[in-house]
Design a protein around this motif. Structure first.
Motif, PDB file in Angstrom:
ATOM      1  N   UNK A  89       0.760  -1.231  -0.019  1.00  0.00           N
ATOM      2  CA  UNK A  89      -0.008  -0.092  -0.046  1.00  0.00           C
ATOM      3  C   UNK A  89       0.940   1.207  -0.059  1.00  0.00           C
ATOM      4  N   UNK A  90       0.412   2.330  -0.360  1.00  0.00           N
ATOM      5  CA  UNK A  90       1.126   3.570  -0.499  1.00  0.00           C
ATOM      6  C   UNK A  90       1.732   3.846   0.953  1.00  0.00           C
ATOM      7  N   UNK A  91       3.157   4.422   0.887  1.00  0.00           N
ATOM      8  CA  UNK A  91       3.818   4.663   2.145  1.00  0.00           C
ATOM      9  C   UNK A  91       4.608   6.048   1.932  1.00  0.00           C
ATOM     10  N   UNK A  92       4.634   6.862   3.019  1.00  0.00           N
ATOM     11  CA  UNK A  92       5.516   8.000   3.000  1.00  0.00           C
ATOM     12  C   UNK A  92       6.278   7.939   4.170  1.00  0.00           C
ATOM     13  N   UNK A  93       7.677   8.280   3.971  1.00  0.00           N
ATOM     14  CA  UNK A  93       8.553   8.452   4.941  1.00  0.00           C
ATOM     15  C   UNK A  93       9.006   9.927   5.581  1.00  0.00           C
ATOM     16  N   UNK A 148      17.571  15.553  -0.155  1.00  0.00           N
ATOM     17  CA  UNK A 148      18.570  16.339  -0.811  1.00  0.00           C
ATOM     18  C   UNK A 148      19.834  15.440  -1.362  1.00  0.00           C
ATOM     19  N   UNK A 149      20.321  15.022  -0.321  1.00  0.00           N
ATOM     20  CA  UNK A 149      21.671  14.305  -0.271  1.00  0.00           C
ATOM     21  C   UNK A 149      21.385  12.954  -1.378  1.00  0.00           C
ATOM     22  N   UNK A 150      20.115  12.162  -1.220  1.00  0.00           N
ATOM     23  CA  UNK A 150      19.946  11.004  -1.892  1.00  0.00           C
ATOM     24  C   UNK A 150      19.831  11.495  -3.307  1.00  0.00           C
ATOM     25  N   UNK A 151      19.132  12.682  -3.621  1.00  0.00           N
ATOM     26  CA  UNK A 151      18.968  12.709  -4.998  1.00  0.00           C
ATOM     27  C   UNK A 151      20.338  13.234  -5.697  1.00  0.00           C
ATOM     28  N   UNK A 152      20.927  13.848  -4.941  1.00  0.00           N
ATOM     29  CA  UNK A 152      22.339  14.350  -5.473  1.00  0.00           C
ATOM     30  C   UNK A 152      23.322  13.685  -5.651  1.00  0.00           C
ATOM     31  N   UNK A 153      23.240  12.405  -4.732  1.00  0.00           N
ATOM     32  CA  UNK A 153      24.309  11.453  -5.017  1.00  0.00           C
ATOM     33  C   UNK A 153      23.610  10.218  -5.728  1.00  0.00           C
ATOM     34  N   UNK A 154      22.465  10.234  -6.414  1.00  0.00           N
ATOM     35  CA  UNK A 154      21.667   9.370  -7.161  1.00  0.00           C
ATOM     36  C   UNK A 154      21.485   8.017  -6.446  1.00  0.00           C
ATOM     37  N   UNK A 155      21.211   8.149  -5.106  1.00  0.00           N
ATOM     38  CA  UNK A 155      20.823   6.672  -4.706  1.00  0.00           C
ATOM     39  C   UNK A 155      19.265   6.640  -4.417  1.00  0.00           C
ATOM     40  N   UNK A 156      18.601   7.333  -4.693  1.00  0.00           N
ATOM     41  CA  UNK A 156      17.035   7.335  -4.566  1.00  0.00           C
ATOM     42  C   UNK A 156      16.511   8.762  -4.892  1.00  0.00           C
ATOM     43  N   UNK A 157      15.490   8.490  -5.791  1.00  0.00           N
ATOM     44  CA  UNK A 157      14.798   9.796  -6.586  1.00  0.00           C
ATOM     45  C   UNK A 157      13.468   9.868  -5.851  1.00  0.00           C
ATOM     46  N   UNK A 158      13.279  10.208  -4.564  1.00  0.00           N
ATOM     47  CA  UNK A 158      12.212  10.424  -3.715  1.00  0.00           C
ATOM     48  C   UNK A 158      11.738  12.165  -3.706  1.00  0.00           C
ATOM     49  N   UNK A 159      10.513  12.319  -3.810  1.00  0.00           N
ATOM     50  CA  UNK A 159      10.106  13.680  -3.736  1.00  0.00           C
ATOM     51  C   UNK A 159       9.157  14.001  -2.396  1.00  0.00           C
ATOM     52  N   UNK A 160       9.376  15.276  -2.092  1.00  0.00           N
ATOM     53  CA  UNK A 160       8.527  15.793  -0.843  1.00  0.00           C
ATOM     54  C   UNK A 160       7.130  15.731  -1.055  1.00  0.00           C
ATOM     55  N   UNK A 211       7.433  14.661   4.589  1.00  0.00           N
ATOM     56  CA  UNK A 211       6.982  13.594   4.159  1.00  0.00           C
ATOM     57  C   UNK A 211       7.488  13.274   2.718  1.00  0.00           C
ATOM     58  N   UNK A 212       8.088  12.098   2.353  1.00  0.00           N
ATOM     59  CA  UNK A 212       8.740  11.984   1.156  1.00  0.00           C
ATOM     60  C   UNK A 212       8.187  10.639   0.581  1.00  0.00           C
ATOM     61  N   UNK A 213       8.399  10.430  -0.672  1.00  0.00           N
ATOM     62  CA  UNK A 213       8.109   9.115  -1.307  1.00  0.00           C
ATOM     63  C   UNK A 213       8.741   9.125  -2.673  1.00  0.00           C
ATOM     64  N   UNK A 214       9.146   7.689  -3.150  1.00  0.00           N
ATOM     65  CA  UNK A 214       9.629   7.781  -4.273  1.00  0.00           C
ATOM     66  C   UNK A 214       9.013   8.264  -5.355  1.00  0.00           C
ATOM     67  N   UNK A 215       9.466   8.940  -6.340  1.00  0.00           N
ATOM     68  CA  UNK A 215       8.622   9.785  -7.424  1.00  0.00           C
ATOM     69  C   UNK A 215       7.555   8.780  -7.990  1.00  0.00           C
ATOM     70  N   UNK A 216       8.047   7.778  -8.556  1.00  0.00           N
ATOM     71  CA  UNK A 216       6.899   6.741  -9.215  1.00  0.00           C
ATOM     72  C   UNK A 216       5.650   6.541  -8.399  1.00  0.00           C
ATOM     73  N   UNK A 217       6.127   6.399  -7.347  1.00  0.00           N
ATOM     74  CA  UNK A 217       4.955   5.844  -6.258  1.00  0.00           C
ATOM     75  C   UNK A 217       3.868   7.237  -5.868  1.00  0.00           C
ATOM     76  N   UNK A 218       4.823   8.344  -5.730  1.00  0.00           N
ATOM     77  CA  UNK A 218       3.871   9.459  -5.472  1.00  0.00           C
ATOM     78  C   UNK A 218       2.989   9.674  -6.770  1.00  0.00           C
ATOM     79  N   UNK A 219       3.433   9.497  -7.951  1.00  0.00           N
ATOM     80  CA  UNK A 219       2.619   9.718  -9.024  1.00  0.00           C
ATOM     81  C   UNK A 219       1.725   8.745  -9.016  1.00  0.00           C
ATOM     82  N   UNK A 220       1.722   7.502  -9.030  1.00  0.00           N
ATOM     83  CA  UNK A 220       0.713   6.361  -8.919  1.00  0.00           C
ATOM     84  C   UNK A 220      -0.236   6.576  -8.109  1.00  0.00           C
ATOM     85  N   UNK A 221      -0.046   7.200  -7.142  1.00  0.00           N
ATOM     86  CA  UNK A 221      -0.938   7.517  -5.925  1.00  0.00           C
ATOM     87  C   UNK A 221      -1.391   8.751  -5.589  1.00  0.00           C
ATOM     88  N   UNK A 222      -1.551   9.480  -6.862  1.00  0.00           N
ATOM     89  CA  UNK A 222      -1.792  11.012  -6.757  1.00  0.00           C
ATOM     90  C   UNK A 222      -2.958  11.331  -5.870  1.00  0.00           C
TER      91      UNK A 222
END
Length: 332
Positions: free
Chosen positions: A80-84, A92-104, A218-229
């Protein structure tokens, strides 16, 4: 053969019952509540609007089945959808280092919810930190970067005139301070209030800046945020109402409502923590990003030497639209 009145009444009752059964069997059933999880390290006052929305039944009314899951608990197996619940610098660090593309998807707090504590109950001035040591968070934490910013604003040069002890694990910072190490301690809430109540430390200064800076999000992976708009949009609407309620009601009333979420705190202690948060406008009321405030945080992280590269606001915040087609960072 004539039917008696009693028989006719029985036939009528049976027909009515059958019709009612058919109606409830074939009518459109209400939709199932939409599930949503929030993952957090532990119960934290930064999540107060979420706890308030749950306690008031606002999420349930909106058709959301919301659950907060802590790090020590086993994560549900069903998908089920989840937010962190993260600090913004982690995103910011995760996106700049390429580890994970989460969005707020929502900003919970717009100020640092920590306090600089001293050993004596005396008037404080920032110049008193010269040639003194301060126990604080790790160098990558924006909490430490904000502390350094406040020192510089008050003409105290961090690491040159004030020693920052940044290598102590989080769970040991308070015990180390109580054992006699360090002149000052940066403590988050509600730990800061508990130390002050026990007279084990004394408030020196809050770690709040002159303008808001987004902190806990509260953040989620970008694809998951889009699919659970739709779910996230409904969640944000409820959270906005809870935030407004948080500032509109007395701290004691809020503490009584959310008290079960903080079993380790007494209601008077929780009331003090909430009252301070209300006074300093810790929580965001709309959860949206102001590009100027976001860039201010990036400036602070850059001056602390911890920002790999600046990001545009629309890269980090879900649904954030740039002005005039693009939003340039002020720190490039």
């Amino acid at each position: 053969m004539r039917l008696t009145g009693r028989v006719l009444a029985g036939v009528f009752f049976l027909s009515a019952a059958t019709a009612a059964l058919l109606f409830y069997s074939f009518r459109e059933r209400p939709p199932e509540p939409r599930g949503l999880l929030i993952y957090a390290p532990a119960p934290q006052v930064e999540l107060l609007p979420v706890y308030l929305g749950v306690a008031l039944g606002s999420f349930e009314t909106a058709g959301l089945d919301l659950h907060v899951v802590y790090a020590a608990e086993e994560k549900p197996t069903r998908k089920q959808p989840a937010l962190n619940a993260w600090q913004l610098e982690d995103v910011i660090y995760a996106r700049t280092l390429g580890n994970e593309s989460s969005v707020v998807v929502w900003i919970l707090t717009q100020q640092e919810y920590a306090v600089l504590l001293g050993r004596e109950p005396e008037p404080f001035a920032w110049e008193k930190t010269c040639r003194k040591s301060i126990i604080t968070a790790e160098p990558t934490s924006a909490t430490t970067a904000i502390l350094e910013e406040l020192l510089r604003q008050n003409n105290v040069y961090p690491h040159r005139e004030a020693t920052l002890m940044q290598n102590i694990p989080p769970e040991l910072r308070i015990p180390v301070f109580l054992a006699g190490t360090g002149s000052y301690l940066v403590a988050p809430e509600p730990a800061a209030t508990l130390l002050v109540q026990k007279k084990q430390a004394f408030p020196a200064a809050p770690l709040t800046l002159d303008a808001p800076v987004p902190r806990t999000v509260l953040a989620a992976p970008e694809g998951e945020a889009r699919s659970n708009r739709a779910v996230i949009k409904a969640f944000n609407q409820v959270l906005a109402g809870a935030c407004n309620h948080l500032y509109a009601r007395p701290a004691g009333e809020i503490a009584w409502v959310v008290g079960p979420c903080f079993p380790h705190l007494s209601l008077p202690t929780l009331e003090k923590v909430i009252a301070r948060g209300q006074q300093e406008r810790i929580w965001s009321t709309d959860g949206k990003a102001d590009p100027a405030h976001f860039n201010r945080l990036q400036e602070i992280l850059k001056r602390a030497g911890e920002l790999p590269r600046p990001l545009a606001c629309e890269e980090v915040f879900w649904g954030q639209k740039s002005e005039a087609g693009s939003q340039k960072s002020e720190i490039e």
